[in-house]
Design a protein around this motif. Structure first.
Motif, PDB file in Angstrom:
ATOM      1  N   PRO A 224      14.237  13.201 -77.710  1.00 35.33           N
ATOM      2  CA  PRO A 224      13.841  12.217 -78.723  1.00 35.33           C
ATOM      3  C   PRO A 224      14.868  12.146 -79.856  1.00 35.33           C
ATOM      4  O   PRO A 224      15.669  13.067 -80.037  1.00 35.33           O
ATOM      5  CB  PRO A 224      12.495  12.752 -79.244  1.00 35.33           C
ATOM      6  N   PRO A 225      14.848  11.053 -80.615  1.00 35.37           N
ATOM      7  CA  PRO A 225      15.744  10.967 -81.775  1.00 35.37           C
ATOM      8  C   PRO A 225      15.530  12.146 -82.712  1.00 35.37           C
ATOM      9  O   PRO A 225      14.393  12.523 -82.996  1.00 35.37           O
ATOM     10  CB  PRO A 225      15.331   9.640 -82.433  1.00 35.37           C
ATOM     11  N   LEU A 226      16.620  12.725 -83.151  1.00 40.20           N
ATOM     12  CA  LEU A 226      16.544  13.943 -83.951  1.00 40.20           C
ATOM     13  C   LEU A 226      16.503  13.617 -85.436  1.00 40.20           C
ATOM     14  O   LEU A 226      16.952  12.564 -85.883  1.00 40.20           O
ATOM     15  CB  LEU A 226      17.743  14.838 -83.638  1.00 40.20           C
TER      16      LEU A 226
ATOM     17  N   ARG B 239      10.910  20.144 -91.109  1.00 42.66           N
ATOM     18  CA  ARG B 239       9.677  19.374 -91.286  1.00 42.66           C
ATOM     19  C   ARG B 239       9.791  17.999 -90.629  1.00 42.66           C
ATOM     20  O   ARG B 239       8.866  17.558 -89.926  1.00 42.66           O
ATOM     21  CB  ARG B 239       9.360  19.215 -92.779  1.00 42.66           C
ATOM     22  N   ALA B 240      10.914  17.330 -90.847  1.00 43.39           N
ATOM     23  CA  ALA B 240      11.111  16.025 -90.233  1.00 43.39           C
ATOM     24  C   ALA B 240      11.208  16.134 -88.716  1.00 43.39           C
ATOM     25  O   ALA B 240      10.734  15.252 -87.988  1.00 43.39           O
ATOM     26  CB  ALA B 240      12.373  15.372 -90.798  1.00 43.39           C
ATOM     27  N   GLN B 241      11.780  17.240 -88.238  1.00 39.73           N
ATOM     28  CA  GLN B 241      11.905  17.410 -86.790  1.00 39.73           C
ATOM     29  C   GLN B 241      10.553  17.653 -86.136  1.00 39.73           C
ATOM     30  O   GLN B 241      10.257  17.097 -85.072  1.00 39.73           O
ATOM     31  CB  GLN B 241      12.854  18.572 -86.485  1.00 39.73           C
TER      32      GLN B 241
ATOM     33  N   GLN C  88       2.842  24.262 -92.139  1.00 37.31           N
ATOM     34  CA  GLN C  88       2.893  25.608 -91.569  1.00 37.31           C
ATOM     35  C   GLN C  88       3.871  25.688 -90.399  1.00 37.31           C
ATOM     36  O   GLN C  88       4.623  26.663 -90.274  1.00 37.31           O
ATOM     37  CB  GLN C  88       1.491  26.023 -91.116  1.00 37.31           C
ATOM     38  N   MET C  89       3.861  24.684 -89.529  1.00 35.59           N
ATOM     39  CA  MET C  89       4.766  24.696 -88.389  1.00 35.59           C
ATOM     40  C   MET C  89       6.224  24.563 -88.839  1.00 35.59           C
ATOM     41  O   MET C  89       7.117  25.191 -88.266  1.00 35.59           O
ATOM     42  CB  MET C  89       4.413  23.568 -87.417  1.00 35.59           C
ATOM     43  N   ALA C  90       6.462  23.757 -89.858  1.00 34.61           N
ATOM     44  CA  ALA C  90       7.823  23.621 -90.386  1.00 34.61           C
ATOM     45  C   ALA C  90       8.301  24.931 -90.997  1.00 34.61           C
ATOM     46  O   ALA C  90       9.467  25.327 -90.834  1.00 34.61           O
ATOM     47  CB  ALA C  90       7.869  22.504 -91.420  1.00 34.61           C
TER      48      ALA C  90
END
Length: 232
Positions: A30-32, A37-39, A119-121
């Motif tokens: 996918p586009p990076l 956080r954005a990823q 949290q994931m970021a």
């Protein structure tokens, strides 16, 4: 196809399949985005594409194991010690690369619906900046690069592959490591395309070269109770 041709066919197939799967993975990437956080948000927006990328890059890394063994066997006929040292380095790097590729499935789940983006970021940031993990993958990258370069040089010196192939394999490895590390889709696609061209040429050598070791036919043992021929 006889049993004696199966090792050749399997080795040639591995050499072609490994970069081909990697190319498919890079095309599905996918586009990076810049920043964890954005990823993670981008993964959450296109989880299916990220899963396809993760699955194919993992399968590509796995198929590199028999591909490296094919290069080792092709070189081992004329330079066994060189093949053992170079192949061991490349094999170590590939095995570490399998672990690195498998972590993409973890990132895929970080973007699963219901997961906390913050949290994931934060978890992704901690993982990417952990020196212990970075050191292992740095060793793997260096081992892969040095091992493939030595294998390519040995095969060229043994006149098993042309010069452009011997240059293209380590060049593609450098570009691949750089592209995946920098999350660059174009560089990663170009690296797998170059590796596919070089490995396809090597696969042709595997299928036709007399230097490929042939299995030794088993000799029939004397039947029980029969006498060995007497010397004359």
């Amino acid at each position: 196809m006889g049993r004696q041709q199966l090792p050749r066919a399997a080795a040639a197939a591995a050499l072609i399949t490994a970069p081909l799967l990697g190319l498919a993975a890079a095309c599905a990437w996918p586009p990076l985005r810049s920043g964890e956080r954005a990823q993670i948000a981008a993964i959450s927006a296109q989880p299916d594409r990220w899963y396809i990328f993760s699955l194919f890059i993992l399968l590509s890394s796995i198929m590199l194991v028999p591909a490296v063994l094919a290069l080792m066997r092709l070189l081992g006929h004329s330079r066994p010690v060189w093949a053992l040292i170079a192949g061991s380095l490349a094999g170590l790097g590939v095995l570490i690369g399998i672990g690195d590729s498998a972590t993409q499935l973890v990132f895929w789940q970080m973007g699963a619906p219901g997961a906390s983006l913050d949290q994931m970021a934060a978890l992704a940031t901690r993982y990417d900046s952990a020196p212990g993990a970075a050191l292992i993958f740095m060793i793997g990258g260096l081992a892969t690069l040095s091992g493939t370069a030595l294998l390519s040089a040995g095969l060229w010196r043994a006149h098993a592959i042309p010069a452009w192939t011997a240059i293209a394999i380590p060049a593609a490895t450098i570009a691949n490591i750089a592209g995946l590390s920098a999350n660059s889709v174009p560089v990663t696609i170009a690296s797998f395309a170059l590796l596919l061209a070089a490995f396809t040429r090597t696969a042709m050598t595997v299928r036709t070269s007399p230097a490929w070791p042939q299995p030794t036919p088993a000799t029939a043992s004397p039947a029980a109770g029969s006498a060995l021929p007497a010397r004359t």
